[in-house]
Design a protein around this motif. Structure first.
Motif, PDB file in Angstrom:
ATOM      1  N   GLN A  99       0.833  -1.210   0.000  1.00 39.95           N
ATOM      2  CA  GLN A  99       0.000   0.000   0.000  1.00 39.95           C
ATOM      3  C   GLN A  99       0.872   1.266   0.000  1.00 39.95           C
ATOM      4  OE1 GLN A  99      -3.381   0.000  -0.368  1.00 39.95           O
ATOM      5  NE2 GLN A  99      -2.921  -2.165  -0.713  1.00 39.95           N
ATOM      6  N   ASP A 100       1.949   1.231   0.803  1.00 39.62           N
ATOM      7  CA  ASP A 100       2.860   2.394   0.871  1.00 39.62           C
ATOM      8  C   ASP A 100       3.421   2.709  -0.517  1.00 39.62           C
ATOM      9  OD1 ASP A 100       2.544   2.313   3.623  1.00 39.62           O
ATOM     10  OD2 ASP A 100       4.488   1.367   4.006  1.00 39.62           O
ATOM     11  N   GLU A 101       3.621   1.662  -1.306  1.00 45.13           N
ATOM     12  CA  GLU A 101       4.213   1.855  -2.634  1.00 45.13           C
ATOM     13  C   GLU A 101       3.144   2.207  -3.674  1.00 45.13           C
ATOM     14  OE1 GLU A 101       7.889  -1.294  -1.768  1.00 45.13           O
ATOM     15  OE2 GLU A 101       6.138  -1.980  -2.872  1.00 45.13           O
ATOM     16  N   LYS A 102       1.990   1.541  -3.584  1.00 47.51           N
ATOM     17  CA  LYS A 102       0.993   1.688  -4.661  1.00 47.51           C
ATOM     18  C   LYS A 102       0.107   2.931  -4.526  1.00 47.51           C
ATOM     19  CE  LYS A 102       1.066  -3.079  -6.158  1.00 47.51           C
ATOM     20  NZ  LYS A 102       0.435  -4.400  -6.270  1.00 47.51           N
ATOM     21  N   ILE A 103      -0.185   3.324  -3.292  1.00 47.73           N
ATOM     22  CA  ILE A 103      -1.079   4.492  -3.130  1.00 47.73           C
ATOM     23  C   ILE A 103      -0.426   5.757  -3.706  1.00 47.73           C
ATOM     24  CG2 ILE A 103      -2.151   6.033  -1.405  1.00 47.73           C
ATOM     25  CD1 ILE A 103      -2.854   3.457   0.185  1.00 47.73           C
ATOM     26  N   PRO A 104       0.811   6.090  -3.315  1.00 49.40           N
ATOM     27  CA  PRO A 104       1.420   7.287  -3.920  1.00 49.40           C
ATOM     28  C   PRO A 104       1.530   7.177  -5.445  1.00 49.40           C
ATOM     29  CG  PRO A 104       2.672   6.596  -1.997  1.00 49.40           C
ATOM     30  CD  PRO A 104       1.682   5.509  -2.275  1.00 49.40           C
ATOM     31  N   LEU A 105       1.905   5.983  -5.938  1.00 49.47           N
ATOM     32  CA  LEU A 105       2.066   5.827  -7.392  1.00 49.47           C
ATOM     33  C   LEU A 105       0.770   6.130  -8.144  1.00 49.47           C
ATOM     34  CD1 LEU A 105       4.413   2.704  -7.704  1.00 49.47           C
ATOM     35  CD2 LEU A 105       4.901   5.029  -8.507  1.00 49.47           C
ATOM     36  N   LYS A 106      -0.358   5.799  -7.503  1.00 52.41           N
ATOM     37  CA  LYS A 106      -1.667   6.113  -8.117  1.00 52.41           C
ATOM     38  C   LYS A 106      -1.789   7.613  -8.370  1.00 52.41           C
ATOM     39  CE  LYS A 106      -5.358   5.301  -5.827  1.00 52.41           C
ATOM     40  NZ  LYS A 106      -6.032   4.732  -4.661  1.00 52.41           N
ATOM     41  N   HIS A 107      -1.100   8.391  -7.537  1.00 49.81           N
ATOM     42  CA  HIS A 107      -1.123   9.857  -7.681  1.00 49.81           C
ATOM     43  C   HIS A 107       0.130  10.356  -8.408  1.00 49.81           C
ATOM     44  CE1 HIS A 107      -4.583  10.343  -4.913  1.00 49.81           C
ATOM     45  NE2 HIS A 107      -4.071   9.272  -4.328  1.00 49.81           N
ATOM     46  N   HIS A 108       0.856   9.452  -9.064  1.00 48.44           N
ATOM     47  CA  HIS A 108       2.074   9.792  -9.816  1.00 48.44           C
ATOM     48  C   HIS A 108       3.164  10.369  -8.925  1.00 48.44           C
ATOM     49  CE1 HIS A 108      -0.495   8.926 -13.178  1.00 48.44           C
ATOM     50  NE2 HIS A 108      -1.347   9.828 -12.730  1.00 48.44           N
ATOM     51  N   VAL A 109       3.235   9.808  -7.711  1.00 48.25           N
ATOM     52  CA  VAL A 109       4.228  10.229  -6.725  1.00 48.25           C
ATOM     53  C   VAL A 109       5.049   8.997  -6.341  1.00 48.25           C
ATOM     54  CG1 VAL A 109       4.483  11.039  -4.337  1.00 48.25           C
ATOM     55  CG2 VAL A 109       2.784  12.111  -5.831  1.00 48.25           C
ATOM     56  N   VAL A 110       6.337   9.209  -5.988  1.00 46.24           N
ATOM     57  CA  VAL A 110       7.221   8.120  -5.553  1.00 46.24           C
ATOM     58  C   VAL A 110       6.522   7.221  -4.522  1.00 46.24           C
ATOM     59  CG1 VAL A 110       9.292   7.608  -4.169  1.00 46.24           C
ATOM     60  CG2 VAL A 110       9.358   9.414  -5.916  1.00 46.24           C
ATOM     61  N   GLY A 111       6.547   5.898  -4.777  1.00 47.86           N
ATOM     62  CA  GLY A 111       5.990   4.942  -3.819  1.00 47.86           C
ATOM     63  C   GLY A 111       7.119   4.039  -3.354  1.00 47.86           C
ATOM     64  N   GLN A 112       7.638   4.279  -2.153  1.00 45.45           N
ATOM     65  CA  GLN A 112       8.856   3.583  -1.710  1.00 45.45           C
ATOM     66  C   GLN A 112       8.753   3.224  -0.238  1.00 45.45           C
ATOM     67  OE1 GLN A 112      12.038   3.881  -0.045  1.00 45.45           O
ATOM     68  NE2 GLN A 112      12.762   2.106  -1.223  1.00 45.45           N
ATOM     69  N   GLU A 113       9.489   2.162   0.135  1.00 49.16           N
ATOM     70  CA  GLU A 113       9.419   1.645   1.505  1.00 49.16           C
ATOM     71  C   GLU A 113       9.769   2.683   2.576  1.00 49.16           C
ATOM     72  OE1 GLU A 113      12.603  -1.066   2.402  1.00 49.16           O
ATOM     73  OE2 GLU A 113      11.497  -2.075   3.990  1.00 49.16           O
ATOM     74  N   HIS A 281       9.530   5.024 -14.084  1.00 52.40           N
ATOM     75  CA  HIS A 281      10.081   3.668 -14.183  1.00 52.40           C
ATOM     76  C   HIS A 281       9.474   2.710 -13.165  1.00 52.40           C
ATOM     77  CE1 HIS A 281      12.972   5.892 -16.609  1.00 52.40           C
ATOM     78  NE2 HIS A 281      13.291   4.733 -17.148  1.00 52.40           N
ATOM     79  N   SER A 282       8.356   3.078 -12.553  1.00 53.47           N
ATOM     80  CA  SER A 282       7.684   2.166 -11.612  1.00 53.47           C
ATOM     81  C   SER A 282       6.450   1.587 -12.282  1.00 53.47           C
ATOM     82  CB  SER A 282       7.228   2.926 -10.357  1.00 53.47           C
ATOM     83  OG  SER A 282       8.317   3.521  -9.704  1.00 53.47           O
ATOM     84  N   ASP A 283       6.121   0.344 -11.932  1.00 52.44           N
ATOM     85  CA  ASP A 283       4.880  -0.267 -12.387  1.00 52.44           C
ATOM     86  C   ASP A 283       3.889  -0.191 -11.231  1.00 52.44           C
ATOM     87  OD1 ASP A 283       2.789  -1.889 -13.078  1.00 52.44           O
ATOM     88  OD2 ASP A 283       4.026  -3.590 -13.718  1.00 52.44           O
ATOM     89  N   SER A 422       2.870  19.286  -4.614  1.00 51.06           N
ATOM     90  CA  SER A 422       2.045  20.398  -4.109  1.00 51.06           C
ATOM     91  C   SER A 422       1.277  19.959  -2.868  1.00 51.06           C
ATOM     92  CB  SER A 422       1.012  20.822  -5.170  1.00 51.06           C
ATOM     93  OG  SER A 422      -0.026  19.849  -5.247  1.00 51.06           O
ATOM     94  N   ALA A 423       0.763  20.953  -2.147  1.00 46.23           N
ATOM     95  CA  ALA A 423      -0.049  20.669  -0.971  1.00 46.23           C
ATOM     96  C   ALA A 423      -1.316  19.902  -1.366  1.00 46.23           C
ATOM     97  CB  ALA A 423      -0.412  21.966  -0.253  1.00 46.23           C
ATOM     98  N   GLN A 424      -1.834  20.204  -2.548  1.00 54.98           N
ATOM     99  CA  GLN A 424      -3.047  19.540  -3.033  1.00 54.98           C
ATOM    100  C   GLN A 424      -2.806  18.029  -3.217  1.00 54.98           C
ATOM    101  OE1 GLN A 424      -6.230  20.604  -3.665  1.00 54.98           O
ATOM    102  NE2 GLN A 424      -6.699  18.473  -4.217  1.00 54.98           N
ATOM    103  N   VAL A 425      -1.735  17.693  -3.935  1.00 50.29           N
ATOM    104  CA  VAL A 425      -1.433  16.274  -4.158  1.00 50.29           C
ATOM    105  C   VAL A 425      -1.095  15.605  -2.821  1.00 50.29           C
ATOM    106  CG1 VAL A 425       0.074  14.631  -5.343  1.00 50.29           C
ATOM    107  CG2 VAL A 425      -0.666  16.697  -6.529  1.00 50.29           C
TER     108      VAL A 425
END
Ligand code: NAD
Ligand code: G6P
Ligand code: MN
Length: 452
Positions: A99-113, A281-283, A422-425
């Motif tokens: 979830q930590d990785e996939k939730i941010p990626l859904k918003h086009h943000v780094v999803g990392q441990e 480069h993330s899936d 941004s604060a919005q994202v």
């Protein structure tokens, strides 16, 4: 100080970890310098731990029958009569890492441990669990030291500084150890031949010097190599950072170096310096959590089950995690007052001269029976200082938010992170993380302001 004839009693917290078996094998390999009388595993997941523990029991019966081995989910049993707690828990498990990785990626943000919003989410889960472990340790074995490598180590260390400032805990990371092994290979030496200077925070730092014991400086030579290949080397250098995604990370260090060719960067800086590249480069459907579940986790638990089914380790012993011997170095430094020089996560207090005293930094330390003495690294340049101050305030806001149960502070933490645009994202990512972490985070007090 303990005498060399002393035998130690250890509890491994996070007994069901993918690393436990390799670390136990490593302990056996190091038994001459760090002998054990008792070894306990402690976990909150009885079924997961039992698989690892039953296989280890078979290994130990065959290879080291004198070590008294047990496993438990009861804190009192686990923490009574122990000299060291090696802590590597994963709050929320792989299910929540995903979830930590996939939730941010859904918003086009780094999803990392450990970096960006994923690391913040993991931090909000880990703080309470680590504080609980410290309290168990202090209640049942007040002289025990905790060697902690549970992540996110930087946020956990800041939380301990705030909430348990006198606890006997040392926070350590294996990434510099692993990268230094690569450096030693680049210059044709052994890792133990190198003495480094380094400054930063955990998963957020730079080497300023890499010398051999005679004082020869290798930094220019390593820099020339990294500029072309990153930290990629030809030979297999460790067991832990070899998957394809890790190889890409070692390679990417060349672009980190390009930003400031004076110093050698920690590979984790890629999440802060090239977040757009990382996202591209993330899936979002298959992240590192999935890769580990299909790789390391499957390998370790399959090997354990095979040993259990056969009733002997002759069918295939666990691989020795020699990479983890730095934990024994640390334990020996405390037990035998060796004054070993190691990178640890400690309160700054002037070690880096031109940042705040109360930031948890990662710097070389001399380690002895009373813990770590940081070595001063002097003043650092504007660029790194700006980055460190930014990241340190992000992590302080996370700990504040956990202590105060404050939505606003956590939103500010995400907003301040270099990984968010941004604060919005930041708010959109945070609101999704809150839903996913309902079972794990303190309930946050909301001052619900609409963003227009
Ligand atoms: P894992 O999920 O396989 O193992 C973690 C174990 O901890 C699980 O069995 C889980 O049930 C247990 N656990 C969770 N919460 C607990 C609690 N409150 N008390 C006791 N046990 C608890 O994870 P893994 O991939 O083996 O990683 C373990 C930890 O080590 C992670 O935090 C990881 O980030 C960290 N790690 C750190 C470094 C470093 O350099 N600092 C290196 C490698 C791994
Ligand atoms: C490095 C870091 C650790 C981190 C690990 C993740 O070793 O120092 O802090 O936990 O990588 O590795 P993984 O294989 O689980 O992605
Ligand atoms: Mn680490």
């Amino acid at each position: 100080m303990m005498t060399k004839t002393k035998k130690f009693s250890i509890v491994i917290a996070g007994g069901g970890s993918t690393y436990t078996a390799g670390i136990v094998m490593m302990l056996l390999e190091n038994a001459d310098r760090f002998p054990l009388r008792a070894l306990k595993l402690y976990d909150i997941d009885e079924a997961r731990q039992a698989i690892i523990a039953k296989a280890i029991a078979i290994e130990l019966k065959e290879k080291a029958p004198n070590i008294e081995f047990t496993w438990t989910t009861d804190p009192q049993t686990a923490f009574t009569d122990v000299d060291f707690c090696f802590a590597h828990i994963r709050s929320g498990g792989y299910k929540m890492r995903e979830q930590d990785e996939k939730i941010p990626l859904k918003h086009h943000v780094v999803g990392q441990e450990t970096c960006g919003p994923g690391g913040i989410a993991y931090g909000m889960r880990s703080i309470g669990d680590i504080i609980e472990l410290i309290d168990f340790m202090e209640r049942y074995s007040p002289d025990c030291w905790m060697l902690n490598y549970s992540n996110p180590a930087s946020i956990v260390a800041e939380a301990c500084r705030r909430l348990r400032p006198n606890a006997k805990i040392l926070n350590i990371c294996d990434m510099p150890v692993g990268t230094q092994r690569r450096m030693s290979q680049i210059v044709g030496l052994q890792p133990e031949d190198l003495e480094v200077r380094y400054f930063g925070m955990n998963h957020f730092g730079w080497w300023t010097s890499v010398k051999d014991k005679a004082g020869h400086e290798y930094l220019p030579q390593i820099r020339d190599y990294v500029a072309h290949h990153g930290y990629l080397t030809q030979v297999e250098v460790d067991t832990q950072h070899m998957d394809a995604s890790w190889q890409a990370t070692h390679k990417k260090a060349q672009d980190l170096l390009a930003v400031d060719p004076n110093y050698l960067p920690n590979t984790y800086l890629k999440y802060y310096l090239y977040p757009d590249y990382v996202v591209a480069h993330s899936d979002p459907e298959y992240t590192r959590a999935n890769e580990v579940e299909d790789g390391r986790e499957k390998r370790v638990f399959t090997a354990a089950q095979k040993i259990i089914d056969a009733g002997t380790s002759e069918v295939g012993a666990f691989p020795i995690d020699s990479h983890a011997s730095f934990i024994v170095d640390l334990a020996c430094a405390i037990a035998f007052n060796t004054h070993e020089r190691m990178l640890l996560i400690v309160e700054n207090n002037g070690a880096i001269a031109n940042i705040d005293d109360d930031i948890m930094v990662e710097v070389p330390c001399i380690v002895g029976k009373d813990g770590a003495e940081p070595l001063t690294q002097g003043k650092i340049p504007l660029f790194q200082r700006g980055m460190i101050l930014n990241q340190a305030m992000v992590e302080k806001l996370v700990v504040d938010a956990w202590i105060h149960h404050d939505y606003q502070e956590l939103w500010q933490a995400l907003t301040l992170s270099k990984t968010l645009p941004s604060a919005q994202v930041a708010k959109e990512v945070l609101d999704d993380l809150i839903v996913a972490n309902r079972e794990y985070w303190p309930e946050l007090r909301h001052a619900d302001h609409e963003v227009h």
